[in-house]
Design a protein around this motif. Sequence first.
Motif, PDB file in Angstrom:
ATOM      1  N   THR A 144       0.830  -1.207   0.000  1.00 11.68           N
ATOM      2  CA  THR A 144       0.000   0.000   0.000  1.00 11.68           C
ATOM      3  C   THR A 144       0.864   1.257   0.000  1.00 11.68           C
ATOM      4  O   THR A 144       1.798   1.391   0.772  1.00 11.68           O
ATOM      5  CB  THR A 144      -0.933   0.012   1.228  1.00 11.68           C
ATOM      6  N   THR A 146       0.761   5.293   0.520  1.00  6.95           N
ATOM      7  CA  THR A 146      -0.059   6.309   1.164  1.00  6.95           C
ATOM      8  C   THR A 146       0.505   7.698   0.908  1.00  6.95           C
ATOM      9  O   THR A 146       1.668   7.967   1.207  1.00  6.95           O
ATOM     10  CB  THR A 146      -0.130   6.076   2.690  1.00  6.95           C
ATOM     11  N   GLY A 193     -15.123   3.538   5.952  1.00 11.81           N
ATOM     12  CA  GLY A 193     -14.008   2.620   6.127  1.00 11.81           C
ATOM     13  C   GLY A 193     -13.943   2.155   7.574  1.00 11.81           C
ATOM     14  O   GLY A 193     -14.820   2.491   8.390  1.00 11.81           O
ATOM     15  N   ALA A 204     -13.111   7.955   7.983  1.00 12.21           N
ATOM     16  CA  ALA A 204     -12.446   7.070   7.026  1.00 12.21           C
ATOM     17  C   ALA A 204     -13.449   6.562   6.000  1.00 12.21           C
ATOM     18  O   ALA A 204     -14.612   6.291   6.322  1.00 12.21           O
ATOM     19  CB  ALA A 204     -11.800   5.885   7.741  1.00 12.21           C
ATOM     20  N   TYR A 205     -12.977   6.438   4.757  1.00 11.90           N
ATOM     21  CA  TYR A 205     -13.822   5.948   3.668  1.00 11.90           C
ATOM     22  C   TYR A 205     -13.073   4.896   2.856  1.00 11.90           C
ATOM     23  O   TYR A 205     -11.847   4.972   2.706  1.00 11.90           O
ATOM     24  CB  TYR A 205     -14.225   7.085   2.725  1.00 11.90           C
ATOM     25  N   THR A 206     -13.839   3.950   2.331  1.00 12.82           N
ATOM     26  CA  THR A 206     -13.337   3.045   1.306  1.00 12.82           C
ATOM     27  C   THR A 206     -13.961   3.509  -0.006  1.00 12.82           C
ATOM     28  O   THR A 206     -15.189   3.566  -0.133  1.00 12.82           O
ATOM     29  CB  THR A 206     -13.730   1.593   1.590  1.00 12.82           C
ATOM     30  N   THR A 217     -10.054  -0.560  -5.106  1.00  8.21           N
ATOM     31  CA  THR A 217     -10.512   0.108  -3.900  1.00  8.21           C
ATOM     32  C   THR A 217      -9.363   0.880  -3.268  1.00  8.21           C
ATOM     33  O   THR A 217      -8.240   0.382  -3.200  1.00  8.21           O
ATOM     34  CB  THR A 217     -11.095  -0.877  -2.868  1.00  8.21           C
ATOM     35  N   GLU A 219      -8.302   3.641   0.071  1.00  8.41           N
ATOM     36  CA  GLU A 219      -8.670   4.036   1.427  1.00  8.41           C
ATOM     37  C   GLU A 219      -8.352   5.514   1.629  1.00  8.41           C
ATOM     38  O   GLU A 219      -7.261   5.977   1.271  1.00  8.41           O
ATOM     39  CB  GLU A 219      -7.921   3.194   2.462  1.00  8.41           C
ATOM     40  N   SER A 233      -4.313   9.198   1.701  1.00  9.08           N
ATOM     41  CA  SER A 233      -4.943   8.550   0.561  1.00  9.08           C
ATOM     42  C   SER A 233      -4.101   7.346   0.168  1.00  9.08           C
ATOM     43  O   SER A 233      -2.937   7.491  -0.206  1.00  9.08           O
ATOM     44  CB  SER A 233      -5.046   9.534  -0.604  1.00  9.08           C
ATOM     45  N   GLU A 242      -4.848  -1.291   1.750  1.00  5.33           N
ATOM     46  CA  GLU A 242      -5.114  -1.460   3.173  1.00  5.33           C
ATOM     47  C   GLU A 242      -5.193  -0.089   3.819  1.00  5.33           C
ATOM     48  O   GLU A 242      -4.507   0.846   3.406  1.00  5.33           O
ATOM     49  CB  GLU A 242      -4.000  -2.280   3.838  1.00  5.33           C
ATOM     50  N   GLN A 243      -6.036   0.047   4.832  1.00  2.00           N
ATOM     51  CA  GLN A 243      -6.066   1.315   5.550  1.00  2.00           C
ATOM     52  C   GLN A 243      -4.693   1.535   6.203  1.00  2.00           C
ATOM     53  O   GLN A 243      -4.179   0.648   6.890  1.00  2.00           O
ATOM     54  CB  GLN A 243      -7.160   1.309   6.620  1.00  2.00           C
TER      55      GLN A 243
END
Length: 256
Positions: A144, A146, A193, A204-206, A217, A219, A233, A242-243
């Motif tokens: 991931t 970010t 999320g 938090a959002y997915t 998808t 996060e 992001s 992954e978050q």
Amino acid sequence: MRNALVRRTVLAASAASLALLATACGSDKADTKADAKPSGSAASSAAPAAKAKTNAELAGVIVVQADLPTHVVKAPTDAETAAATGAKSDKPECQPLVSAQSMNTVGTAAGTAGTRAVAKGKEPAADASPEEKLKAGLDALGGTTTSVYLASYEGKGAAEAFAAVKTAGTACTGGYTGSQAGDSLKITKVAPGAAVTAGDEAVAYTVTGDADGETMTMELVVVRKGNTLATFSALSLTGVAEQPKAVVDAQVKKLG
């Protein structure tokens, strides 16, 4: 993945650039004030904020390599910073989400700073076979990525910007299309999320996107700490991010 935005996403996962999810590092640029007009109750509930931090002050509190040993932390290039400009939504009510995803300022900030953290893959054993080493390399590329962006505001600007993101998250559950420099990415769904407890308030959002028929998808985490808004992001080459809990925790800790 022929879509130009997705090609940039792939590059981002290997520590190159992003498109709609680019980091606008240290920019004084701001989106229109219309991004940050929450309901009156949301804005008035926040306590008055202290004086906003400058670009230089935020640069001193943004996460660096020493804060995240499990990640590779690297500031974006000038080209990547420039690529973040002009991200727009086809639905005005969704603009705060696009701004947060693209690491642009929601509302009008006094200072900003940004960086990127790429999760490290598991190192192969010293006696690993060529196939095992190849797999480890591919897994690392799928880690991931970010993008971290800090924006500091005068007065109640941070609370208003945070409320604008929350309002957009509710209004845009059915999706929107984000565009930049002639490219576009269709977002089909915005859903809550995994819960995040950090700072003075967090959400938090997915975010699910459709890239040339392929589902991906991402996060998105937004945290307000005093008069600073931190956005995270995250996306992955695998198409399922992954978050970024470790990144969020490390950054919020540095904000004090």
